[in-house]
Design a protein around this motif. Structure first.
Motif, short mmCIF file in Angstrom:
data_model
loop_
_atom_site.label_atom_id
_atom_site.label_comp_id
_atom_site.label_asym_id
_atom_site.label_seq_id
_atom_site.Cartn_x
_atom_site.Cartn_y
_atom_site.Cartn_z
N VAL A 271 -18.95 25.89 5.98
CA VAL A 271 -19.75 25.10 5.35
C VAL A 271 -21.12 25.17 6.20
O VAL A 271 -21.01 24.66 7.31
CB VAL A 271 -19.24 23.77 4.69
CG1 VAL A 271 -20.48 22.90 4.08
CG2 VAL A 271 -18.14 24.09 3.96
N ASP A 272 -22.06 25.86 5.86
CA ASP A 272 -23.27 25.80 6.68
C ASP A 272 -24.04 24.32 6.37
O ASP A 272 -24.48 24.24 5.11
CB ASP A 272 -24.21 26.89 6.27
CG ASP A 272 -23.77 28.27 6.88
OD1 ASP A 272 -22.87 28.03 8.18
OD2 ASP A 272 -23.70 29.14 6.08
N LEU A 273 -24.39 23.52 7.66
CA LEU A 273 -25.07 22.26 7.29
C LEU A 273 -26.66 22.39 7.84
O LEU A 273 -26.75 23.13 8.42
CB LEU A 273 -24.45 21.30 8.31
CG LEU A 273 -22.66 20.91 7.78
CD1 LEU A 273 -22.17 20.20 8.81
CD2 LEU A 273 -22.65 20.71 6.36
N ALA A 274 -27.27 21.61 7.01
CA ALA A 274 -28.69 21.30 7.34
C ALA A 274 -28.83 20.43 8.88
O ALA A 274 -29.56 20.95 9.62
CB ALA A 274 -29.52 20.62 6.44
N SER A 275 -27.72 19.91 9.10
CA SER A 275 -27.75 19.04 10.28
C SER A 275 -26.39 18.52 10.54
O SER A 275 -25.59 18.33 9.58
CB SER A 275 -28.90 17.83 10.38
OG SER A 275 -28.45 17.03 9.26
N ALA A 276 -26.18 18.28 11.83
CA ALA A 276 -24.81 17.63 12.05
C ALA A 276 -24.43 16.40 11.08
O ALA A 276 -25.36 15.55 11.14
CB ALA A 276 -24.45 17.19 13.52
N ASP B 296 -29.71 21.89 -1.04
CA ASP B 296 -29.58 20.35 -0.76
C ASP B 296 -29.86 20.17 0.55
O ASP B 296 -29.88 21.15 1.43
CB ASP B 296 -28.16 19.96 -0.79
CG ASP B 296 -27.71 18.62 -0.86
OD1 ASP B 296 -28.06 17.88 -1.94
OD2 ASP B 296 -27.68 18.17 0.17
N SER B 297 -30.36 19.07 1.03
CA SER B 297 -30.86 18.79 2.36
C SER B 297 -29.54 18.54 3.41
O SER B 297 -29.98 18.38 4.58
CB SER B 297 -31.74 17.60 2.55
OG SER B 297 -31.04 16.41 2.26
N VAL B 298 -28.35 18.27 2.70
CA VAL B 298 -27.15 18.06 3.60
C VAL B 298 -26.48 19.60 4.01
O VAL B 298 -26.30 20.10 4.93
CB VAL B 298 -26.24 17.35 3.09
CG1 VAL B 298 -25.00 17.04 3.66
CG2 VAL B 298 -27.01 15.87 2.88
N VAL B 299 -26.06 20.19 2.70
CA VAL B 299 -25.33 21.27 2.81
C VAL B 299 -26.14 22.59 2.36
O VAL B 299 -26.85 22.48 1.25
CB VAL B 299 -24.00 21.37 1.99
CG1 VAL B 299 -23.35 22.58 1.90
CG2 VAL B 299 -23.13 20.07 2.45
#
Ligand SMILES: [Zn+2]
Length: 669
Positions: free
Chosen positions: A224-229, A204-207
């Motif tokens: 939870v590693d995120l793609a961006s803040a 997913d582009s979010v998580v």
């Protein structure tokens, strides 16, 4: 003072008795209360007493050790033990306790003989705590019950990515954000992870990923590693299972108008994939579009461009979450939601006019195709060859889907509408017997009317001059008046021309006297494309001359050519003797400002000719021949040249709006 002294003495006696009793009851050494404190074990001194061989635990010592509170209600003589998830009411000598509002029967009545309220060690469980009693080592281990974390899952719905963590019993948690890389950490207390490590990879582009592991005893850490803040909300639901839902919201990070795009374009960029609603228009004509999961993180949330269909555009946060885009558009414009931005994070909205309808109807000598649009559009019609087509580009118009309108007229077979380029719709008229076309803006300014002529006479002005009239009968033979024959043929020619869309000016419409000078003045005032004067011949000296002859004078160029074409066609129709085209000094071919021809249809002085002239069918043929000749001339290069030379514009249709063009070659006939 006396009484106080006695009281002190009594107290000291009780204390000494208790001490003796306690020492006597624990021959194998003291019980130890060991409690878990933040993942480590700590012994609480002097918290356990032996009553009749049973270890009793001081409720106060337990509360202090485990981090609960204890209070005393004097009226009811009850102790209240309060931890995060347990409120227990205990009374000395009463096996009935109340835990979280429910009556619970304890294994033994709480004891207060020592001056401290104590409960039997197994009854610690009633306080919502885990307890292990080891008679061998005489250790009572008390810990908060651990929720077993068995599952972490990730789901996405309309742009909201949710991480769901489930424990079999309630738990406490705390959450915080770490950067580089962006991640959200949730520590779950009083918990144990089963299995010991858990990883969920998310495409997913979010998580990107969810990881869970034991951080220290009793603490499960979920990362939870995120793609961006991203923004997030946490919702905890107690129960069995207990649920912790962490929802990650996309953020609107960029909001701008792209003036370089083919259509006026609005860009809404988001961090993370965002859902959005279809554009709607409210009662005030403002376009609305909701981003239900997005948070607004913009320096500038309002755009007021100069010019263009977008009057203003705003993004505002919605109460209860999400964001709303509002755009005030010029009338007639619609929002078209394009593909998302290339990285999928955002949306492109174009604003365009739309085609409302494509209709066609038949006029004299022409087909009119009326394309209506939702607002004023600039047009550029042009012809395309092989096959013959008339195309019109509609810049700023969006044709949602290709469409086809059947016409099946003489000049137009069908109209096709499609998006030609991103910013331009194109209508293509497939032509049949099409001569010329013209166009004009719709009466309300919204759309275009394309006129396709099926005849070269369409839109042309022809002056017809029926010779003689009124007191001047012209030739008279056997009760037949030339003026009547001339007017009859002229009327028939007029009908043919008007049916093909020509404008006809008659020098007379009935049996009236009109001076030659008035006739030429009327003709010249009409600014015609051609002039035809209709007569019949006669001789007084001979009955034999017969046939058709035509005259020109060449005051105006191409008069001879006009005369030749008309004469040839009339002769071909009538099959009378061809008496040729001649130069003749007659008023109507000499004093007129447009190419002019005078046709002497036949000889009234000739019996055969007269017989034919009396026949309506013959007169119709005469009119048909004249019509064909005029058509050939008005469709010729000569005519176009004359138009350029005399008016400065090539083949303009003076009666059909200001925009027109005629055409010859592969498409013309
Ligand atoms: Zn005459």
């Amino acid at each position: 003072m006396r009484y106080l002294g006695i009281a002190l003495t009594v107290c000291m006696m009780i204390l000494s008795v208790s001490a003796v009793r306690a020492a006597a009851a624990l021959p194998q050494g003291s019980w130890v209360l060991r409690v878990e404190q933040g993942g480590a074990w700590a012994d609480i001194p002097d918290a356990v007493m032996d009553l009749a061989g049973q270890p009793f635990v001081s409720v106060r010592g337990l509360a202090q050790g485990i981090g609960a509170s204890l209070s005393w209600i004097e009226v009811t003589k009850e102790a209240v033990f309060t931890s995060e998830r347990t409120v227990a009411m205990l009374r000395a000598g009463d096996r009935q306790a109340y835990v979280n509002g429910s009556a619970v029967t304890l294994s033994a009545s709480p004891d207060a003989e020592s001056g401290r309220l104590a409960i039997a060690a197994p009854d610690i469980r009633a306080l919502g705590l885990a307890v292990e009693i080891d008679g061998q080592t005489r250790v009572i281990k008390v810990s908060r019950p651990r929720s077993r974390i068995k599952r972490a899952s990730v789901s996405a719905d309309h742009g909201v990515v949710s991480v769901l963590i489930e424990g079999d019993t309630p738990f406490r948690y705390s959450d915080f954000v770490l950067c580089t890389p962006d991640r959200v950490v949730i520590d779950i207390y009083d918990a144990v992870l089963e299995p010991s490590v858990l990883t969920v990879d998310v495409a997913d582009s979010v998580v990107k990923r969810v990881r869970a592991a034991m951080n220290r005893p009793g603490v499960v850490r979920v990362v939870v590693d995120l793609a961006s803040a991203l923004g997030y909300t946490v919702e905890y639901t107690a129960g069995a299972p207990a649920r912790l839902a962490i929802e990650f919201h996309t953020r609107i990070t960029h909001f701008a108008l792209d003036s370089a795009a083919p259509l006026p374009r609005l860009l809404v960029a988001t961090a993370g994939r965002s859902a959005f609603s279809a554009p709607q228009v409210d009662a005030e004509g403002i376009m609305l579009m909701d981003f239900p999961s997005a948070q607004v993180c913009l320096d500038q949330a309002e755009l007021v461009p100069e010019g263009g269909p977008v009057k203003w555009a705003r993004i505002t946060a919605l109460e209860g979450g999400g964001a709303r885009l509002r755009v005030k558009l010029e009338e007639g414009y619609s929002a078209i939601v394009r593909d998302r931005l290339c990285d999928d994070n955002g949306v492109v909205i174009d604003f365009a006019l739309t085609v409302c309808s494509v209709r066609s109807y038949e006029g004299p000598g022409c087909t009119v195709v009326h394309i209506t649009t939702s607002g004023p559009v600039g047009f550029r019609p042009f012809r395309l060859n092989e096959p013959d087509r008339l195309a019109v580009d509609l810049p700023g118009v969006w044709a949602a889907s290709s469409s086809l309108v059947e016409v099946h007229s003489r000049s137009v077979t069908q109209v096709r509408l499609a998006q030609f380029a991103e910013g331009t719709a194109r209508a293509v008229l497939d032509l049949g017997e099409a001569w010329a076309h013209s166009w004009d803006v719709s009466p309300d300014g919204k759309g275009i009317m394309l006129t396709v002529a099926s005849s070269p006479v369409f839109g042309r002005t022809v002056v017809i001059d029926p010779g003689h009239g009124g007191t001047d009968p012209g030739a008279v033979k056997d009760g037949v008046y030339e003026k009547d024959i001339n007017l009859d043929i002229a009327s028939r020619l007029r009908q043919l021309l008007e049916m093909s869309g020509a404008r006809v000016v008659m020098t007379r419409n009935d049996d009236c006297s009109v001076q030659l000078s008035d006739r030429s003045r009327m003709a010249n005032e009409a600014a015609p494309d051609a002039i035809i004067s209709i007569h019949c011949n006669s001789t007084t000296w001979d009955i034999f001359p017969s046939g058709t002859e035509s005259y020109y004078f060449n005051t105006v160029p191409y008069s001879q050519e006009l005369a030749a074409l008309v004469h040839t066609c009339v002769v071909r129709e009538l099959q009378l003797m061809d008496r040729k085209v001649r130069r003749g000094d007659y008023h109507m071919v000499r004093e007129t400002s447009a190419p002019a021809v005078l046709v002497e249809v036949g000889f009234m002085s000739n019996g055969v000719d007269l017989q034919k002239l009396r026949d309506p069918e013959f007169r119709q043929k005469a009119a048909t021949g004249m019509f064909k000749g005029l058509s050939m001339y008005l469709g010729s290069d000569m005519f176009r040249k004359w138009r350029v030379e005399s008016t400065g514009t090539s083949g303009d249709w003076r009666q059909v709006g200001g925009n027109s063009s005629s055409r010859q070659g592969s498409g013309g006939r």
